[in-house]
Design a protein around this motif. Structure first.
Motif, PDB file in Angstrom:
ATOM      1  N   ASN A   1       0.803  -1.233   0.000  1.00  0.00           N
ATOM      2  CA  ASN A   1       0.000   0.000   0.000  1.00  0.00           C
ATOM      3  C   ASN A   1       0.829   1.274   0.000  1.00  0.00           C
ATOM      4  OD1 ASN A   1      -2.397  -1.568   0.203  1.00  0.00           O
ATOM      5  ND2 ASN A   1      -2.087  -1.728   2.417  1.00  0.00           N
TER       6      ASN A   1
ATOM      7  N   GLN B   1      -4.888   0.744  -8.673  1.00  0.00           N
ATOM      8  CA  GLN B   1      -4.234  -0.516  -8.359  1.00  0.00           C
ATOM      9  C   GLN B   1      -2.772  -0.209  -8.092  1.00  0.00           C
ATOM     10  OE1 GLN B   1      -4.959  -2.545 -12.207  1.00  0.00           O
ATOM     11  NE2 GLN B   1      -2.750  -2.784 -12.360  1.00  0.00           N
TER      12      GLN B   1
ATOM     13  N   VAL C   1      -4.259   2.727  -2.382  1.00  0.00           N
ATOM     14  CA  VAL C   1      -5.020   2.915  -1.146  1.00  0.00           C
ATOM     15  C   VAL C   1      -4.855   4.340  -0.622  1.00  0.00           C
ATOM     16  CG1 VAL C   1      -5.238   2.194   1.252  1.00  0.00           C
ATOM     17  CG2 VAL C   1      -4.922   0.483  -0.531  1.00  0.00           C
TER      18      VAL C   1
ATOM     19  N   MET D   1      -7.918   7.096  -0.453  1.00  0.00           N
ATOM     20  CA  MET D   1      -8.309   7.636   0.850  1.00  0.00           C
ATOM     21  C   MET D   1      -8.176   9.152   0.867  1.00  0.00           C
ATOM     22  SD  MET D   1      -6.686   4.825   3.492  1.00  0.00           S
ATOM     23  CE  MET D   1      -7.116   5.827   4.904  1.00  0.00           C
TER      24      MET D   1
ATOM     25  N   PRO E   1      -6.593  -3.392  -3.356  1.00  0.00           N
ATOM     26  CA  PRO E   1      -6.669  -2.104  -2.630  1.00  0.00           C
ATOM     27  C   PRO E   1      -8.069  -1.764  -2.139  1.00  0.00           C
ATOM     28  CG  PRO E   1      -5.281  -1.881  -4.572  1.00  0.00           C
ATOM     29  CD  PRO E   1      -5.914  -3.240  -4.657  1.00  0.00           C
ATOM     30  N   PHE E   2      -9.088  -2.255  -2.793  1.00  0.00           N
ATOM     31  CA  PHE E   2     -10.461  -1.932  -2.392  1.00  0.00           C
ATOM     32  C   PHE E   2     -10.994  -2.890  -1.331  1.00  0.00           C
ATOM     33  CE2 PHE E   2      -9.792  -0.390  -6.686  1.00  0.00           C
ATOM     34  CZ  PHE E   2     -10.103   0.946  -6.529  1.00  0.00           C
ATOM     35  N   SER E   3     -10.107  -3.758  -0.841  1.00  0.00           N
ATOM     36  CA  SER E   3     -10.401  -4.573   0.335  1.00  0.00           C
ATOM     37  C   SER E   3      -9.461  -4.246   1.482  1.00  0.00           C
ATOM     38  CB  SER E   3     -10.299  -6.077  -0.014  1.00  0.00           C
ATOM     39  OG  SER E   3     -11.296  -6.453  -0.935  1.00  0.00           O
ATOM     40  N   ASN E   4      -8.722  -3.174   1.337  1.00  0.00           N
ATOM     41  CA  ASN E   4      -7.784  -2.768   2.377  1.00  0.00           C
ATOM     42  C   ASN E   4      -8.548  -2.309   3.619  1.00  0.00           C
ATOM     43  OD1 ASN E   4      -6.113  -0.335   3.662  1.00  0.00           O
ATOM     44  ND2 ASN E   4      -4.688  -1.846   2.821  1.00  0.00           N
TER      45      ASN E   4
ATOM     46  N   LEU F   1      -8.838   1.558   4.137  1.00  0.00           N
ATOM     47  CA  LEU F   1      -9.804   2.189   3.234  1.00  0.00           C
ATOM     48  C   LEU F   1     -11.235   1.870   3.664  1.00  0.00           C
ATOM     49  CD1 LEU F   1     -10.548   3.744   0.690  1.00  0.00           C
ATOM     50  CD2 LEU F   1     -10.239   1.625  -0.626  1.00  0.00           C
TER      51      LEU F   1
ATOM     52  N   LEU G   1     -15.116  -3.251  -0.113  1.00  0.00           N
ATOM     53  CA  LEU G   1     -15.704  -1.929  -0.277  1.00  0.00           C
ATOM     54  C   LEU G   1     -17.200  -2.037  -0.598  1.00  0.00           C
ATOM     55  CD1 LEU G   1     -15.337   1.133  -0.468  1.00  0.00           C
ATOM     56  CD2 LEU G   1     -14.767   0.833  -2.888  1.00  0.00           C
TER      57      LEU G   1
END
Length: 471
Positions: free
Chosen positions: A76, A200, A205, A209, A238-241, A244, A268
């Motif tokens: 990230n 990506q 991330v 944010m 990144p959209f499951s971080n 975030l 997300l």
């Protein structure tokens, strides 16, 4: 033994260990540590550190004889770390890691005292496969769900017609074009505030944010769309971080997730206030269709017109039913009926009054007849007279007068004066004869018994000059 002189190069002699400061904080320009002592202390401190598992992406790999070198980058952040890998560690791996591979590495810090160089030595390397990624995502999903971040009750409702839409998407991406084009086709006046970020890679991330925080702080933005096209599981990571996901949950503005395709399900989607299957679907869900709204208005107006017509027809029918009732069809019927009753009552009252008046008149006549019968005039009309002396006193006995005394005699119709010619004996004889003659006359005229002088003669209470009775 020679002592070292501070501030001069070299030493005059080695200081005994007991003369050196015990800790780094006790050192001074007059009592410094030898470099070897510092290196030795660093070595001892680092050797006490435990090995640690780290996660990253391989960006460079150089294989040599016994020692190979690879560089790991954070998933990230823009941070990297060189790692030494011995041949025995690589031999245990099914395949040599390639650049771009997602791995977890067990590393141990190592300090080389001669060169003063810190390095990280890999004890084990494991590639993170698809199954492992999915398992980790599911564990994180369960953890965040238990905290209430995915609770449907916490989701905010989207505005019916947002004045400005915040869009976070890739630079010059198809997702941006799909959202903007479809939204303006549905509602041409819609306005966008677009933030182009990396969607990506390592910086995705942080950039997403940052854009989210900026749009959430803008009071003119009514809803935020985070959009990205399809990709592999690794591309959508990144959209499951977790960071975030928590940032989206803390946002005050409603957030719409439009990541990937229908089958893609990053975390997300679970935390967003609305999940859209594609960027195009997000545009359709966020703004209404102007044609559909116009049609809905026409339908609503038609329904209102129909409802109003039905209401008027129903009320008109009720009014007609009311008007058809006898009391409204012939409004005077109630009055005429009451008029007849009033007339009957008046007639009854008139009859009762007439009868009462007749009865009372008859009673009055009867009383009048009785009064007349008892009147002194009636007595005088039957031939009686009232004799009074000059003083006006009534004469009741012959002994009350003397011969030659003037008297006044009152009869039924008038009065006259007389004089006494005889004495009392003669008067009594004359009175007796007059009484017998009057009685005989009464029997002859009435065919019955005649009134006696004693009954009808004036008394001492009779008036001296009786007045004529009036009707």
């Amino acid at each position: 033994m020679a002592q070292r002189i501070s501030g001069t190069p070299g030493t005059l002699g080695a200081a005994p260990p007991e003369a050196l400061p015990a800790t780094a904080g006790e050192t001074s320009p007059e009592q410094p540590w030898p470099l070897a002592l510092l290196s030795a202390n660093i070595k001892r401190y680092i050797d006490r550190m435990s090995a640690v598992w780290i996660e990253g992406q391989v960006i460079e790999f150089n294989r040599r004889g016994k020692v190979s070198y690879l560089t790991l980058r954070d998933l990230n952040e823009e941070m990297s770390l060189p790692v030494q890998v011995f041949a025995n560690v690589l031999d245990r791996m099914p395949a040599v890691p390639e650049p771009g591979a997602h791995v977890v590495v067990n590393v141990k810090a190592d300090f080389w005292t001669k060169a003063g160089r810190l390095s990280m030595r890999a004890n084990d390397i494991r590639a993170v496969g698809l199954g492992e990624l999915l398992a980790r995502l599911e564990r994180l999903r369960a953890q965040l769900g238990a905290e209430g971040l995915f609770d449907p009750a916490a989701k905010r409702a989207l505005p019916f017609l947002p004045s400005r839409i915040g869009l976070i998407t890739g630079r010059d991406s198809d997702a941006e074009k799909d959202v903007v084009r479809n939204a303006r086709l549905r509602w041409p006046a819609v306005d966008f505030e677009i933030r182009e970020v990396a969607v990506q890679g390592n910086g995705a991330v942080g950039q997403v944010m940052g854009a989210l925080a900026e749009l959430d702080a803008d009071a003119g933005v009514d809803v935020i769309i985070i959009a990205r096209g399809g990709g592999s599981l690794e591309d959508l990571l990144p959209f499951s971080n977790e960071a975030l996901i928590r940032a989206v949950a803390a946002a005050q503005t409603p957030v719409v997730s439009a990541i990937g395709h229908e089958a893609d399900r990053p975390l997300l989607d679970d935390v967003a206030d609305l999940r859209a299957s594609t960027p195009t679907d997000a545009a359709k869900r966020v703004v209404p269709d102007v044609a559909e709204e116009q049609l809905g208005i026409l339908q609503a107006r038609a329904q209102l017109d129909g409802a109003l017509d039905r209401l008027l027809a129903r009320e008109a029918a009720e009014l007609a039913a009311l008007r058809s009732r006898p009391v409204l069809a012939e409004p005077l019927s109630m009055i005429t009926g009451r008029e007849a009753e009033v007339a009957a009552l008046r007639e009854r009252a008139l009859r009762a009054q007439t009868t009462g008046l007749a009865q009372e008149a008859s009673a009055i006549e009867h009383l009048r007849a009785q009064v007349r019968a008892l009147s002194p005039l009636k007595t005088l009309e039957r031939g009686y007279a009232v004799v009074q002396d000059e003083a006006g006193a009534a004469i009741r006995a012959a002994a009350e007068v003397s011969a030659g005394q003037p008297l006044q005699v009152t009869v039924a119709h008038g009065a006259f004066r007389v004089a006494v010619t005889g004495d009392a004996a003669d008067a009594d004889t004359a009175h007796a004869g007059a009484s017998r003659a009057s009685a005989a006359h009464a029997r002859t005229a009435d065919g019955g018994a005649a009134d006696t002088g004693a009954d009808d003669s004036p008394t001492a209470d009779s008036p001296t000059a009786p007045a004529r009775e009036e009707d």
